[in-house]
Design a protein around this motif. Structure first.
Motif, short mmCIF file in Angstrom:
data_model
loop_
_atom_site.label_atom_id
_atom_site.label_comp_id
_atom_site.label_asym_id
_atom_site.label_seq_id
_atom_site.Cartn_x
_atom_site.Cartn_y
_atom_site.Cartn_z
N MET A 1 0.82 -1.20 0.00
CA MET A 1 0.00 0.00 0.00
C MET A 1 0.86 1.26 0.00
O MET A 1 0.55 2.22 -0.68
N GLU A 2 1.93 1.25 0.76
CA GLU A 2 2.82 2.40 0.86
C GLU A 2 3.36 2.80 -0.52
O GLU A 2 3.42 3.98 -0.85
N LYS A 3 3.72 1.83 -1.32
CA LYS A 3 4.25 2.12 -2.66
C LYS A 3 3.19 2.76 -3.54
O LYS A 3 3.48 3.67 -4.30
N SER A 4 1.96 2.29 -3.40
CA SER A 4 0.85 2.87 -4.17
C SER A 4 0.66 4.34 -3.81
O SER A 4 0.43 5.17 -4.69
N ILE A 5 0.76 4.64 -2.52
CA ILE A 5 0.60 6.02 -2.06
C ILE A 5 1.71 6.89 -2.65
O ILE A 5 1.45 8.00 -3.13
N GLU A 6 2.95 6.40 -2.62
CA GLU A 6 4.07 7.18 -3.17
C GLU A 6 3.87 7.45 -4.66
O GLU A 6 4.11 8.56 -5.13
N ILE A 7 3.43 6.45 -5.38
CA ILE A 7 3.22 6.63 -6.82
C ILE A 7 2.06 7.57 -7.08
O ILE A 7 2.13 8.44 -7.96
N CYS B 1 11.58 5.77 -5.49
CA CYS B 1 11.35 4.38 -5.05
C CYS B 1 11.94 3.42 -6.08
O CYS B 1 11.20 2.70 -6.76
N PRO B 2 13.25 3.38 -6.23
CA PRO B 2 13.85 2.55 -7.29
C PRO B 2 13.50 1.07 -7.20
O PRO B 2 13.43 0.38 -8.22
N GLU B 3 13.21 0.57 -5.99
CA GLU B 3 12.89 -0.84 -5.84
C GLU B 3 11.61 -1.22 -6.59
O GLU B 3 11.47 -2.35 -7.05
N VAL B 4 10.70 -0.27 -6.76
CA VAL B 4 9.46 -0.53 -7.50
C VAL B 4 9.79 -0.84 -8.96
O VAL B 4 9.22 -1.76 -9.55
N VAL B 5 10.73 -0.11 -9.52
CA VAL B 5 11.12 -0.33 -10.91
C VAL B 5 11.94 -1.61 -11.01
O VAL B 5 11.69 -2.45 -11.88
N TYR B 6 12.91 -1.79 -10.12
CA TYR B 6 13.76 -2.98 -10.16
C TYR B 6 12.97 -4.27 -9.97
O TYR B 6 13.28 -5.29 -10.58
N ASN B 7 11.94 -4.22 -9.14
CA ASN B 7 11.12 -5.42 -8.88
C ASN B 7 9.96 -5.55 -9.86
O ASN B 7 9.10 -6.42 -9.67
N LYS B 8 9.92 -4.68 -10.85
CA LYS B 8 8.89 -4.70 -11.90
C LYS B 8 7.48 -4.63 -11.33
O LYS B 8 6.57 -5.30 -11.78
N GLU B 9 7.30 -3.77 -10.32
CA GLU B 9 6.01 -3.60 -9.67
C GLU B 9 5.22 -2.41 -10.20
O GLU B 9 4.03 -2.29 -9.90
N ASP C 1 7.78 6.51 -14.64
CA ASP C 1 8.89 5.58 -14.43
C ASP C 1 10.14 6.32 -13.96
O ASP C 1 10.80 5.90 -13.00
N MET C 2 10.47 7.41 -14.63
CA MET C 2 11.68 8.18 -14.28
C MET C 2 11.56 8.77 -12.88
O MET C 2 12.51 8.74 -12.10
N ARG C 3 10.40 9.31 -12.53
CA ARG C 3 10.21 9.90 -11.21
C ARG C 3 10.20 8.84 -10.11
O ARG C 3 10.74 9.05 -9.03
N VAL C 4 9.58 7.71 -10.38
CA VAL C 4 9.57 6.61 -9.41
C VAL C 4 10.99 6.10 -9.20
O VAL C 4 11.38 5.78 -8.08
N MET C 5 11.76 6.04 -10.26
CA MET C 5 13.15 5.57 -10.17
C MET C 5 13.96 6.42 -9.18
O MET C 5 14.80 5.91 -8.46
N MET C 6 13.66 7.73 -9.13
CA MET C 6 14.37 8.61 -8.21
C MET C 6 13.90 8.44 -6.77
O MET C 6 14.70 8.54 -5.84
#
Length: 81
Positions: free
Chosen positions: A1-7, A33-41, A26-31
């Protein structure tokens, strides 16, 4: 849920006047919450936000925009922090 809030926060911050395309998200999330991009979430989270009607597609340019429901949800969440 926390990741959804950040996005959702990222989309809201960027969405003031126009839709934001997925590459920009994608670029903003990478800065932030990079784990979201790396984990393909990211796409999973975007789809979840779409299903809950917190964001909606703008098909002309493959972008999303935050909805009134999404803003209200985020505002309610921020008040509870």
């Amino acid at each position: 849920m926390e990741k959804s809030i950040e996005i959702l926060k990222i989309i809201k911050e960027t969405n003031n006047t126009e839709a934001i395309n997925l590459r920009s998200i994608d670029m903003r999330v990478m800065m932030k919450c990079p784990e979201v991009v790396y984990n393909k979430e990211l796409l999973i989270i975007i789809n979840n936000l779409l299903e809950k009607s917190y964001i909606e597609w703008v098909r002309e340019n493959s972008s999303v925009i935050i909805t009134k429901k999404g803003i209200e949800y985020l505002d309610g969440f921020e008040k509870n922090e």
